[in-house]
Design a protein around this motif. Structure first.
Motif, PDB file in Angstrom:
ATOM      1  N   LEU A   1      -3.049   9.889  -1.406  1.00 23.92           N
ATOM      2  CA  LEU A   1      -3.485   8.491  -1.394  1.00 23.92           C
ATOM      3  C   LEU A   1      -4.035   8.154  -2.775  1.00 23.92           C
ATOM      4  O   LEU A   1      -4.996   8.764  -3.237  1.00 23.92           O
TER       5      LEU A   1
ATOM      6  N   LEU B   1      -5.477   0.911  -1.959  1.00 27.62           N
ATOM      7  CA  LEU B   1      -4.847   2.183  -1.628  1.00 27.62           C
ATOM      8  C   LEU B   1      -3.330   2.124  -1.768  1.00 27.62           C
ATOM      9  O   LEU B   1      -2.687   1.109  -1.471  1.00 27.62           O
ATOM     10  N   LYS B   2      -2.744   3.265  -2.199  1.00 27.67           N
ATOM     11  CA  LYS B   2      -1.294   3.412  -2.312  1.00 27.67           C
ATOM     12  C   LYS B   2      -0.899   4.782  -1.755  1.00 27.67           C
ATOM     13  O   LYS B   2      -1.350   5.813  -2.250  1.00 27.67           O
ATOM     14  N   VAL B   3      -0.051   4.805  -0.739  1.00 28.55           N
ATOM     15  CA  VAL B   3       0.435   6.063  -0.165  1.00 28.55           C
ATOM     16  C   VAL B   3       1.580   6.584  -1.022  1.00 28.55           C
ATOM     17  O   VAL B   3       2.460   5.825  -1.432  1.00 28.55           O
TER      18      VAL B   3
ATOM     19  N   LEU C   1      -4.566   2.045   4.996  1.00 28.67           N
ATOM     20  CA  LEU C   1      -3.746   3.192   5.361  1.00 28.67           C
ATOM     21  C   LEU C   1      -2.946   2.920   6.627  1.00 28.67           C
ATOM     22  O   LEU C   1      -1.734   3.184   6.682  1.00 28.67           O
TER      23      LEU C   1
ATOM     24  N   HIS D   1       0.811  -1.216   0.000  1.00 27.62           N
ATOM     25  CA  HIS D   1       0.000   0.000   0.000  1.00 27.62           C
ATOM     26  C   HIS D   1       0.852   1.278   0.000  1.00 27.62           C
ATOM     27  O   HIS D   1       0.404   2.338   0.460  1.00 27.62           O
TER      28      HIS D   1
ATOM     29  N   TYR E   1     -10.396   1.261   3.439  1.00 28.56           N
ATOM     30  CA  TYR E   1      -9.273   2.120   3.091  1.00 28.56           C
ATOM     31  C   TYR E   1      -8.498   2.563   4.321  1.00 28.56           C
ATOM     32  O   TYR E   1      -7.267   2.722   4.276  1.00 28.56           O
TER      33      TYR E   1
ATOM     34  N   CYS F   1      -4.417  10.676   9.841  1.00 28.43           N
ATOM     35  CA  CYS F   1      -5.234   9.493   9.510  1.00 28.43           C
ATOM     36  C   CYS F   1      -6.667   9.690  10.003  1.00 28.43           C
ATOM     37  O   CYS F   1      -7.621   9.261   9.345  1.00 28.43           O
TER      38      CYS F   1
ATOM     39  N   LEU G   1       0.198  13.287   5.318  1.00 26.32           N
ATOM     40  CA  LEU G   1      -0.851  12.360   4.899  1.00 26.32           C
ATOM     41  C   LEU G   1      -2.141  13.136   4.641  1.00 26.32           C
ATOM     42  O   LEU G   1      -2.600  13.896   5.491  1.00 26.32           O
TER      43      LEU G   1
ATOM     44  N   GLU H   1      -6.383   9.594  -7.705  1.00 21.31           N
ATOM     45  CA  GLU H   1      -6.404  10.021  -6.307  1.00 21.31           C
ATOM     46  C   GLU H   1      -7.691   9.602  -5.597  1.00 21.31           C
ATOM     47  O   GLU H   1      -8.773   9.664  -6.167  1.00 21.31           O
TER      48      GLU H   1
END
Length: 441
Positions: free
Chosen positions: A167, A175-177, A145, A98, A141, A225, A162, A123
């Protein structure tokens, strides 16, 4: 993609998400530009202050990638050299399902290129603007995260920016940070055990950062978060205002209201995430044991993936024209970043420092003027709480802006340009800062 719900009417639902970020564009189209004989570059996906992101394709494997192009001139002018170095250093060692993967970095005389994993879904921010998420989708999600954030923290990396715009979603809607430009590592923690840099996106920034008393990188990430989880469920930000200082005051107080559709379990978790006291704010271990969070949770294992060898970039393309690529930075652990620093050139940049004070703006600006006069400098501009100072040789410029945070606390931002080395780079440190230190909180 799972169901996205339209926001129900609420007194707060009209607030819009106004933080800056890149917006995903079309991911199809012709690949025309050839980069280093390795990638075919296609359409623009988004752009930021000094970078643009393009959809591209690996010529050899035909795999889609994202290429982030950064202007060296803008990096130097904005004083972002260390940010770029740190971001590359951090991203090359992160391997998690992620987190967006950095494949390699290349450069020419004018540009730096990050070749990264392509997130086809764009996004998460764009999806939320179309309507709030169901509670189950918000939980999914948020679980992904937290898995990524926990992985970073366990390796001494703190993201510090963040937000929904950072994201992304892949082709499976996972999800990909991304964007580790403001990240900090354990080495940056001062002897008092805290980080001190005032950074982040205003709507997502934790209250302890505003106080400038030092903060835990892990705790400020968890506050962000909490903001993200709130927006996923509500469709709007918990703290917002068109006036930045008014929004900061709302964050400082930590007063927010969940929409009526929020379950009791989610309300309890949000209350602990958005706790203005970092000492009592929930930890990742406690999040993992939270009943709302645990529902349907599946542990995600990180992986090392394939390592690359350090290679020299070709100096000529297929047409024989000189490219002057400095090198490819691989993802192997032995790579150093000295080449990047050399590639970025000099260090004459604008430095920014912020501090919190209980003194009045008048007292602070008066002290700055006194120091300037004693050092033979001149005040070339004064507008309310803002003041500008210039040195006689033109090699020193200082600009301060003072904004009221609460009735008793102000944030002072000092921007300075100290050109050259030696005494020309010590004026702020040796002359101004000691005289202003009594005002620091």
């Amino acid at each position: 993609m799972p169901e996205i719900l339209r926001s129900e009417s609420s007194s707060s639902s009209s607030a819009t998400i106004t933080t800056a970020g890149t917006s995903a564009g079309s991911t199809t189209g012709d690949f025309k530009l050839n980069l280093f004989g390795k990638y075919e570059v296609g359409k623009l996906l988004g752009c930021g202050a000094f970078a643009k992101v393009y959809h591209a394709r690996d010529i050899r494997t035909r795999q889609s990638v994202a290429i982030k192009t950064i202007s060296k001139q803008k990096v130097l002018k904005g004083g972002f050299t260390e940010h770029v170095k740190r971001e590359i250093s951090i991203m090359r060692r992160l391997r998690h399902p992620h987190i967006v993967r950095l494949h390699e970095v290349l450069a020419t005389k004018t540009k730096i290129y990050y070749v990264m994993e392509f997130a086809k879904g764009g996004e998460l921010f764009t999806k939320v603007t179309k309507g709030r998420f169901s509670e189950d989708l918000s939980r999914r999600y948020f679980q992904q995260l937290i898995s990524a954030v926990d992985y970073c923290h366990s390796r001494g990396v703190y993201h510090r920016d963040l937000k929904l715009e950072n994201l992304l979603l892949d082709e499976n809607w996972d999800l990909k940070v991304t964007d580790f430009g403001l990240s900090a590592v354990t080495d940056q923690i001062r002897p008092d055990g805290s980080l001190h840099t005032l950074c982040g996106t205003p709507a997502y920034v934790a209250p302890e950062i505003l106080e400038k008393k030092g903060y835990s990188g892990a705790k400020v990430d968890l506050w962000s978060c909490g903001i993200i989880l709130f927006v996923l469920n509500a469709g709007y930000l918990p703290f917002t205002d068109s006036n930045l200082m008014t929004m900061y005051r709302k964050i400082y107080k930590g007063e927010f209201r969940c929409p009526k559709w929020t379950s009791l379990g989610l309300k309890m978790l949000l209350t602990r995430l958005l706790d203005t006291n970092p000492e009592t704010r929930i930890s990742i271990e406690e999040i993992r044991n939270d009943p709302w969070f645990k529902k349907g949770y599946k542990e995600v294992k990180s992986h090392l993936g394939d390592e690359f060898e350090l290679k020299n970039g070709s100096d000529v393309n297929r047409d024989g024209k000189f490219l002057n690529a400095f090198h490819i930075i691989s993802l192997s652990s032995g790579v150093n970043l000295s080449g990047l620093l050399k590639c970025l050139g000099g260090k004459d940049t604008v430095d920014v420092e912020r501090f919190v004070s209980a003194a009045s703006p008048e007292r602070i600006t008066q002290r700055i003027e006194e120091v300037a006069k004693a050092e033979g400098m001149r005040v070339t501009g004064k507008n309310g709480a803002d003041v500008r100072v210039e040195g006689r040789n033109g090699k020193f410029v200082l600009v301060t802006e003072i904004n009221q945070l609460t009735e008793k606390v102000v944030i002072v931002e000092v921007k300075r340009n100290e050109i050259g080395v030696g005494p020309d780079r010590e004026i702020w440190k040796q002359k101004f800062k000691p005289e202003l230190s009594e005002f620091f909180l």
